[in-house]
Design an enzyme around this catalytic site. Structure first.
Site, PDB file in Angstrom:
ATOM      1  N   LYS A   1      -1.362  16.263  24.514  1.00  0.00           N
ATOM      2  CA  LYS A   1      -2.117  15.493  25.493  1.00  0.00           C
ATOM      3  C   LYS A   1      -1.257  14.948  26.629  1.00  0.00           C
ATOM      4  CE  LYS A   1      -2.416  11.506  22.299  1.00  0.00           C
ATOM      5  NZ  LYS A   1      -1.822  12.197  21.127  1.00  0.00           N
TER       6      LYS A   1
ATOM      7  N   HIS B   1      -1.447  10.016  11.749  1.00  0.00           N
ATOM      8  CA  HIS B   1      -1.818   8.594  11.727  1.00  0.00           C
ATOM      9  C   HIS B   1      -2.711   8.249  10.519  1.00  0.00           C
ATOM     10  CE1 HIS B   1      -0.052   8.399  15.652  1.00  0.00           C
ATOM     11  NE2 HIS B   1      -0.980   9.138  16.209  1.00  0.00           N
TER      12      HIS B   1
ATOM     13  N   ASN C   1      -2.004   6.319  27.729  1.00  0.00           N
ATOM     14  CA  ASN C   1      -0.900   6.433  26.774  1.00  0.00           C
ATOM     15  C   ASN C   1       0.347   7.034  27.413  1.00  0.00           C
ATOM     16  OD1 ASN C   1      -0.215   5.933  23.990  1.00  0.00           O
ATOM     17  ND2 ASN C   1      -0.149   8.146  23.667  1.00  0.00           N
TER      18      ASN C   1
END
Length: 429
Positions: free
Chosen positions: A120, A193, A143
Site C-alpha cells: 500500500k 496484526h 499511514n
C-alpha cells in the site's frame, strides 16, 4: 493545516501525542474545539500544554464529548479507553475520521484510499507521483508521510480538483466511520496484526469496511488475487474494477518498480489514474520516473560488484517473498520481532538464496526453519550480519535486508532499522 467549523464548540479527547495526535490537537484547537489530551510521555504532554487540558481520558470523565481521538497504535481490543468510551457513548475515532468530517468545508476535491496487507505504501506513493506528473494538485497522507490534518488544504487548478491520496492501515480504518472515498483500493489480504484481531477473517473484515463507507457511485479497485480480496470483491454492489499483476506485461523500463509484487501495485495505480482522468501518456512517463520508497527494495549501494538492498519495510514473510523473487542470487538478512512461526510465503523463492543471516529475537527460530534448505549464519546483530554477508557475496550477487519481521526488538521502527543497514553498508571497506 486542515481546520473546519464542524469542530467548533465541541469537546474532544486526544489520546496519544505522536505525529498524528499532535496534528489533531493543532487542527482541533485552531477550529475552536475544547481539548483534553494525554500521552504517557511527559515531554509529549508539554507540547500541547498551551492548547489542551492535560488529563487521561481513561480516568477522567468524557461524557458529552464529540469523540476520543486515539493513535492507530492504541490496541482497541485490549486498551481500557475502548470500554470507557462505550460506557460514555462517545465514539473512538482517529485523525482520518476528523479529516472525513472536515471534508464538506474544504475546497472541491477527491479522495483516494489505499489499503492492503502489503504494497500500500508503494501504491499510494505511485498514485501521488502520477498525479504530480499530470500537474494535478495532490497530497499524500494517512499511514505515509505527514499527518493529513497537519497539511494545508488543496486548491483546484487548471488541471482539476485536488486529490488526497491516503494510505490506510486496518487500524486507521477501524477508527474511521464516514470516509467516503471517490476511489477505494484493496491490494491483498494475508495474515497480519493477529494480536489485534480475532483471526484473519476479522482482519479482512476491517479492510472491507473501506468499501462499506463508499457511496454507490464511487469506484472500488480490487486486486482480486487471493481468497479474501476475491470474497470482498464478490460482496460489492457498486462500481468495481478488478485488476491483477498479470495485467502488467513488461516492467523493464521502470527501474523502481521491479518484481511481481510491483506488478500488482502498478496495475492498481494505473486503474486509479485512469478513473481520475489521467492519460496513458502521462501515466507512462510517471512509471519511468517514479523514484521508489525508502526502505522498500531500496538500492543503497554497490560495492565490489555486490548490490546492497534495503527492504526493511518488509515486516512479514508475505512482504519479503517478492524481494526474494526479484533477485536471482541473494544473501538474505532476516529476523526481528516475529509476527508468526513460519516462513511459508518465502519457501517458493529459497532457490534464489545463497545464504541466510538471522538477527534479532526471531533469529534462532528462523535458523531452525531454514537449516535444511539454505546455508545459515546466526548473527543476532544487524551490523554483524551485514559484514558477514558482504564478505561472502560475490560480484553480481545481492545482500538483501528483508527481515520478514517487525523491528521493535532492536529498533524504534523499520525506518531506524533501514537506516542502521545503510550505515553498516557505508562503513564497509
Amino acid at each position: 493545516m486542515i481546520t473546519s467549523p464542524a469542530f467548533a464548540g465541541k469537546s474532544y479527547a486526544v489520546l496519544g501525542l505522536a505525529r498524528s495526535g499532535l496534528a489533531a490537537v493543532e487542527a482541533l484547537a485552531a477550529s475552536g474545539a475544547t481539548i483534553m489530551a494525554w500521552d504517557n510521555r511527559p515531554e509529549a504532554r508539554l507540547q500541547v500544554a498551551d492548547k489542551a487540558r492535560l488529563a487521561d481520558p481513561v480516568t477522567t470523565s468524557i461524557y458529552g464529548y464529540a469523540g476520543v481521538v486515539v493513535s492507530p497504535g492504541v490496541p482497541l481490543n485490549t486498551h481500557p479507553i475502548a470500554e470507557r468510551a462505550r460506557a460514555a457513548k462517545v465514539p473512538v475515532i482517529g485523525d482520518i475520521e476528523l479529516f472525513a468530517q472536515a471534508r464538506p468545508t474544504l475546497p472541491p476535491h477527491k479522495v483516494v484510499g489505499i489499503t492492503g496487507t502489503n504494497g500500500k505504501s508503494t501504491t499510494t506513493a505511485l498514485i501521488h507521483h502520477i498525479l504530480k506528473t499530470a500537474d494535478v494538485p495532490t497530497m499524500m497522507g494517512g499511514n505515509i508521510g505527514l499527518p493529513i490534518l497537519g497539511q494545508d488544504p488543496l486548491a483546484p487548478n487548471e488541471n482539476g480538483v485536488g486529490v488526497y491520496v491516503l494510505e490506510l492501515s486496518s487500524y486507521q480504518i477501524d477508527l474511521t466511520q464516514s470516509l467516503d472515498c471517490d476511489v477505494s483500493v484493496l491490494l491483498n489480504v494475508t495474515p497480519d496484526h493477529l494480536d489485534r484481531y480475532d483471526g484473519v477473517e476479522d482482519y479482512a473484515a476491517s479492510k472491507a469496511r473501506l468499501f462499506a463507507m463508499q457511496s454507490p457511485e464511487h469506484v472500488a479497485v480490487i486486486a482480486a488475487e487471493d481468497d479474501y480480496t476475491r470474497a470482498i470483491a464478490g460482496q460489492l454492489t457498486g462500481q468495481r474494477i478488478l485488476v491483477s499483476s498479470g495485467d502488467i506485461k513488461d516492467q523493464s523500463r521502470w527501474p523502481s518498480l521491479q518484481g511481481p509484487h510491483n506488478a500488482q501495485n502498478v496495475a492498481a495505480a494505473v486503474a486509479v489514474a485512469r478513473v481520475l482522468g489521467i492519460s496513458d501518456e502521462v501515466i507512462g512517463r510517471a512509471l519511468v520516473t517514479y523514484p521508489g520508497l525508502p526502505h522498500r527494495m531500496e538500492r543503497v549501494a554497490e560495492k565490489n560488484g555486490v548490490l546492497f538492498v534495503n527492504d526493511s519495510k518488509a515486516t512479514n514473510p508475505t512482504s519479503t517473498a517478492p524481494a526474494l523473487a526479484a533477485y536471482p542470487a541473494v544473501h538474505w538478512i532476516l529476523g526481528g520481532l516475529p509476527k508468526g512461526d513460519d516462513l511459508d510465503a518465502c519457501e517458493p523463492h529459497l532457490g534464489h538464496v545463497r545464504a541466510a543471516y538471522t538477527i534479532g529475537e526471531a533469529g534462532p527460530m528462523f535458523a531452525r526453519l531454514l537449516a535444511d534448505k539454505v546455508p545459515v549464519k546466526e548473527c543476532e546483530m544487524l551490523i554483524e550480519a551485514v559484514g558477514v554477508a558482504a564478505e561472502a557475496a560475490q560480484p553480481g550477487e545481492v545482500v538483501l535486508l528483508s527481515p520478514a519481521c517487525a523491528s521493535f526488538d532492536q529498533f524504534r521502527d523499520y525506518e531506524a532499522r533501514g537506516d542502521a543497514f545503510r550505515a553498516a553498508v557505508e562503513a564497509l571497506a
